[in-house]
Design a protein around this motif. Structure first.
Motif, PDB file in Angstrom:
ATOM      1  N   THR A  55       0.833  -1.204   0.000  1.00 49.98           N
ATOM      2  CA  THR A  55       0.000   0.000   0.000  1.00 49.98           C
ATOM      3  C   THR A  55       0.864   1.249   0.000  1.00 49.98           C
ATOM      4  O   THR A  55       0.580   2.215  -0.711  1.00 49.98           O
ATOM      5  CB  THR A  55      -0.939   0.002   1.222  1.00 49.98           C
ATOM      6  OG1 THR A  55      -1.672  -1.226   1.248  1.00 49.98           O
ATOM      7  CG2 THR A  55      -1.900   1.170   1.168  1.00 49.98           C
ATOM      8  N   LEU A  56       1.941   1.235   0.786  1.00 53.81           N
ATOM      9  CA  LEU A  56       2.842   2.382   0.812  1.00 53.81           C
ATOM     10  C   LEU A  56       3.517   2.557  -0.547  1.00 53.81           C
ATOM     11  O   LEU A  56       3.632   3.678  -1.053  1.00 53.81           O
ATOM     12  CB  LEU A  56       3.897   2.223   1.910  1.00 53.81           C
ATOM     13  CG  LEU A  56       4.825   3.414   2.091  1.00 53.81           C
ATOM     14  CD1 LEU A  56       4.053   4.653   2.525  1.00 53.81           C
ATOM     15  CD2 LEU A  56       5.905   3.089   3.108  1.00 53.81           C
ATOM     16  N   GLU A  57       3.931   1.466  -1.152  1.00 52.88           N
ATOM     17  CA  GLU A  57       4.543   1.549  -2.478  1.00 52.88           C
ATOM     18  C   GLU A  57       3.570   2.145  -3.484  1.00 52.88           C
ATOM     19  O   GLU A  57       3.937   3.006  -4.281  1.00 52.88           O
ATOM     20  CB  GLU A  57       5.003   0.160  -2.939  1.00 52.88           C
ATOM     21  CG  GLU A  57       5.726   0.181  -4.262  1.00 52.88           C
ATOM     22  CD  GLU A  57       6.303  -1.180  -4.647  1.00 52.88           C
ATOM     23  OE1 GLU A  57       6.848  -1.265  -5.772  1.00 52.88           O
ATOM     24  OE2 GLU A  57       6.225  -2.141  -3.867  1.00 52.88           O
ATOM     25  N   ASN A  58       2.304   1.726  -3.419  1.00 53.82           N
ATOM     26  CA  ASN A  58       1.293   2.292  -4.320  1.00 53.82           C
ATOM     27  C   ASN A  58       1.093   3.781  -4.067  1.00 53.82           C
ATOM     28  O   ASN A  58       0.927   4.558  -5.006  1.00 53.82           O
ATOM     29  CB  ASN A  58      -0.040   1.547  -4.167  1.00 53.82           C
ATOM     30  CG  ASN A  58       0.008   0.179  -4.799  1.00 53.82           C
ATOM     31  OD1 ASN A  58       0.834  -0.112  -5.654  1.00 53.82           O
ATOM     32  ND2 ASN A  58      -0.882  -0.698  -4.348  1.00 53.82           N
ATOM     33  N   LEU A  59       1.134   4.197  -2.806  1.00 53.23           N
ATOM     34  CA  LEU A  59       1.004   5.617  -2.469  1.00 53.23           C
ATOM     35  C   LEU A  59       2.150   6.412  -3.086  1.00 53.23           C
ATOM     36  O   LEU A  59       1.941   7.469  -3.674  1.00 53.23           O
ATOM     37  CB  LEU A  59       0.978   5.809  -0.952  1.00 53.23           C
ATOM     38  CG  LEU A  59       0.858   7.242  -0.453  1.00 53.23           C
ATOM     39  CD1 LEU A  59      -0.483   7.855  -0.849  1.00 53.23           C
ATOM     40  CD2 LEU A  59       1.036   7.295   1.059  1.00 53.23           C
ATOM     41  N   LEU A  60       3.368   5.904  -2.977  1.00 50.21           N
ATOM     42  CA  LEU A  60       4.527   6.607  -3.513  1.00 50.21           C
ATOM     43  C   LEU A  60       4.545   6.606  -5.038  1.00 50.21           C
ATOM     44  O   LEU A  60       5.183   7.456  -5.655  1.00 50.21           O
ATOM     45  CB  LEU A  60       5.827   6.017  -2.958  1.00 50.21           C
ATOM     46  CG  LEU A  60       6.287   6.654  -1.641  1.00 50.21           C
ATOM     47  CD1 LEU A  60       5.330   6.413  -0.504  1.00 50.21           C
ATOM     48  CD2 LEU A  60       7.663   6.188  -1.284  1.00 50.21           C
ATOM     49  N   LYS A  61       3.829   5.675  -5.653  1.00 48.17           N
ATOM     50  CA  LYS A  61       3.725   5.625  -7.113  1.00 48.17           C
ATOM     51  C   LYS A  61       2.454   6.321  -7.604  1.00 48.17           C
ATOM     52  O   LYS A  61       2.117   6.217  -8.775  1.00 48.17           O
ATOM     53  CB  LYS A  61       3.730   4.169  -7.585  1.00 48.17           C
ATOM     54  CG  LYS A  61       5.066   3.485  -7.387  1.00 48.17           C
ATOM     55  CD  LYS A  61       5.017   2.042  -7.865  1.00 48.17           C
ATOM     56  CE  LYS A  61       6.378   1.392  -7.726  1.00 48.17           C
ATOM     57  NZ  LYS A  61       6.336  -0.026  -8.143  1.00 48.17           N
ATOM     58  N   ASN A  62       1.755   7.017  -6.688  1.00 44.88           N
ATOM     59  CA  ASN A  62       0.523   7.742  -7.001  1.00 44.88           C
ATOM     60  C   ASN A  62      -0.551   6.818  -7.574  1.00 44.88           C
ATOM     61  O   ASN A  62      -1.250   7.169  -8.517  1.00 44.88           O
ATOM     62  CB  ASN A  62       0.788   8.910  -7.948  1.00 44.88           C
ATOM     63  CG  ASN A  62      -0.404   9.861  -8.003  1.00 44.88           C
ATOM     64  OD1 ASN A  62      -1.155   9.979  -7.050  1.00 44.88           O
ATOM     65  ND2 ASN A  62      -0.579  10.524  -9.134  1.00 44.88           N
ATOM     66  N   GLN A  63      -0.679   5.649  -6.969  1.00 45.09           N
ATOM     67  CA  GLN A  63      -1.694   4.694  -7.409  1.00 45.09           C
ATOM     68  C   GLN A  63      -2.729   4.445  -6.324  1.00 45.09           C
ATOM     69  O   GLN A  63      -3.338   3.384  -6.273  1.00 45.09           O
ATOM     70  CB  GLN A  63      -1.026   3.385  -7.844  1.00 45.09           C
ATOM     71  CG  GLN A  63      -0.130   3.568  -9.036  1.00 45.09           C
ATOM     72  CD  GLN A  63       0.620   2.304  -9.411  1.00 45.09           C
ATOM     73  OE1 GLN A  63       0.755   1.384  -8.627  1.00 45.09           O
ATOM     74  NE2 GLN A  63       1.127   2.274 -10.635  1.00 45.09           N
ATOM     75  N   VAL A  64      -2.913   5.429  -5.444  1.00 45.00           N
ATOM     76  CA  VAL A  64      -3.924   5.352  -4.395  1.00 45.00           C
ATOM     77  C   VAL A  64      -4.858   6.528  -4.590  1.00 45.00           C
ATOM     78  O   VAL A  64      -4.419   7.679  -4.579  1.00 45.00           O
ATOM     79  CB  VAL A  64      -3.268   5.397  -2.984  1.00 45.00           C
ATOM     80  CG1 VAL A  64      -4.327   5.460  -1.894  1.00 45.00           C
ATOM     81  CG2 VAL A  64      -2.361   4.187  -2.785  1.00 45.00           C
ATOM     82  N   GLY A  65      -6.140   6.255  -4.790  1.00 45.75           N
ATOM     83  CA  GLY A  65      -7.099   7.305  -5.092  1.00 45.75           C
ATOM     84  C   GLY A  65      -7.693   8.001  -3.880  1.00 45.75           C
ATOM     85  O   GLY A  65      -8.311   9.041  -4.015  1.00 45.75           O
ATOM     86  N   ARG A  66      -7.500   7.442  -2.696  1.00 42.88           N
ATOM     87  CA  ARG A  66      -8.085   8.028  -1.489  1.00 42.88           C
ATOM     88  C   ARG A  66      -6.996   8.698  -0.658  1.00 42.88           C
ATOM     89  O   ARG A  66      -5.933   8.135  -0.443  1.00 42.88           O
ATOM     90  CB  ARG A  66      -8.749   6.932  -0.663  1.00 42.88           C
ATOM     91  CG  ARG A  66      -9.514   7.486   0.524  1.00 42.88           C
ATOM     92  CD  ARG A  66     -10.141   6.435   1.398  1.00 42.88           C
ATOM     93  NE  ARG A  66     -10.760   5.365   0.634  1.00 42.88           N
ATOM     94  CZ  ARG A  66     -11.046   4.186   1.129  1.00 42.88           C
ATOM     95  NH1 ARG A  66     -10.783   3.904   2.370  1.00 42.88           N
ATOM     96  NH2 ARG A  66     -11.603   3.265   0.381  1.00 42.88           N
ATOM     97  N   ALA A  67      -7.299   9.886  -0.167  1.00 41.82           N
ATOM     98  CA  ALA A  67      -6.344  10.635   0.649  1.00 41.82           C
ATOM     99  C   ALA A  67      -6.121   9.938   1.989  1.00 41.82           C
ATOM    100  O   ALA A  67      -7.038   9.334   2.545  1.00 41.82           O
ATOM    101  CB  ALA A  67      -6.859  12.050   0.893  1.00 41.82           C
ATOM    102  N   PRO A  68      -4.908  10.018   2.519  1.00 42.15           N
ATOM    103  CA  PRO A  68      -4.636   9.454   3.848  1.00 42.15           C
ATOM    104  C   PRO A  68      -5.470  10.154   4.919  1.00 42.15           C
ATOM    105  O   PRO A  68      -5.763  11.349   4.817  1.00 42.15           O
ATOM    106  CB  PRO A  68      -3.148   9.751   4.066  1.00 42.15           C
ATOM    107  CG  PRO A  68      -2.587   9.977   2.707  1.00 42.15           C
ATOM    108  CD  PRO A  68      -3.701  10.560   1.898  1.00 42.15           C
ATOM    109  N   SER A  69      -5.843   9.392   5.935  1.00 39.44           N
ATOM    110  CA  SER A  69      -6.578   9.943   7.077  1.00 39.44           C
ATOM    111  C   SER A  69      -5.643  10.793   7.926  1.00 39.44           C
ATOM    112  O   SER A  69      -4.428  10.821   7.710  1.00 39.44           O
ATOM    113  CB  SER A  69      -7.139   8.802   7.927  1.00 39.44           C
ATOM    114  OG  SER A  69      -6.064   8.109   8.560  1.00 39.44           O
ATOM    115  N   GLU A  70      -6.203  11.446   8.931  1.00 42.51           N
ATOM    116  CA  GLU A  70      -5.401  12.262   9.839  1.00 42.51           C
ATOM    117  C   GLU A  70      -4.350  11.402  10.548  1.00 42.51           C
ATOM    118  O   GLU A  70      -3.180  11.782  10.646  1.00 42.51           O
ATOM    119  CB  GLU A  70      -6.308  12.945  10.859  1.00 42.51           C
ATOM    120  CG  GLU A  70      -5.603  13.914  11.762  1.00 42.51           C
ATOM    121  CD  GLU A  70      -6.556  14.627  12.714  1.00 42.51           C
ATOM    122  OE1 GLU A  70      -6.068  15.185  13.706  1.00 42.51           O
ATOM    123  OE2 GLU A  70      -7.772  14.621  12.467  1.00 42.51           O
TER     124      GLU A  70
END
Length: 145
Positions: A55-70
């Motif tokens: 999931t972190l790798e996908n976030l760093l590759k801009n492949q996560v469509g939902r913003a991180p929570s607080e």
């Protein structure tokens, strides 16, 4: 028409958060697994890491469509040793398009601006004097001789 699943798979048009974290991961020489293991919210350390490696790798590759929570923002700030405000601003820019600041230079500029919020008046004065020294030093002709 683009479905929500397709939009999530493609990520967002902006990459502010992804770029900030990816650049910082390289600066700190972190692996995805090590970084994921460190994504612990300082307000709730008993919850453990909030990101798995993939999931972190996908976030760093801009492949996560939902913003991180607080809580996830706090965990990312802790794992990547960044000011929380820098992560929050990058999230706002990437996922909501709220932040107009976008530097094509080093991400260090974004972190420096975020850290200014942590400074007291004396620290700001010291930073202003340092900036004057650096700027004036670059304007002096080099002595040849």
């Amino acid at each position: 028409m683009m479905t929500a699943d397709k939009a999530a798979a493609e990520g967002t048009e902006r990459t502010d958060l992804s770029d900030l974290l990816r650049d910082r991961m390289a600066e700190l020489s972190l692996s995805y697994r090590t970084a994921a293991d460190e994504t612990v919210d300082p307000h709730d350390p008993d919850a453990g890491p909030l990101y798995k490696r993939g999931t972190l790798e996908n976030l760093l590759k801009n492949q996560v469509g939902r913003a991180p929570s607080e809580a996830q923002c706090r965990a990312l700030a802790a794992a990547f040793r960044l000011p929380l405000i820098a992560v929050q601003r990058a999230v706002a820019a990437q996922y909501q398009g709220y932040v107009a600041e976008r530097w094509n230079r080093s991400e260090k500029a974004r972190v420096l601006v975020a850290r200014i919020d942590e400074m007291d008046d004396e620290g700001l004065e010291q930073l202003a004097r340092l900036a004057d020294v650096v700027l004036n030093d670059g304007q002096r002709p080099s002595s040849q001789g």
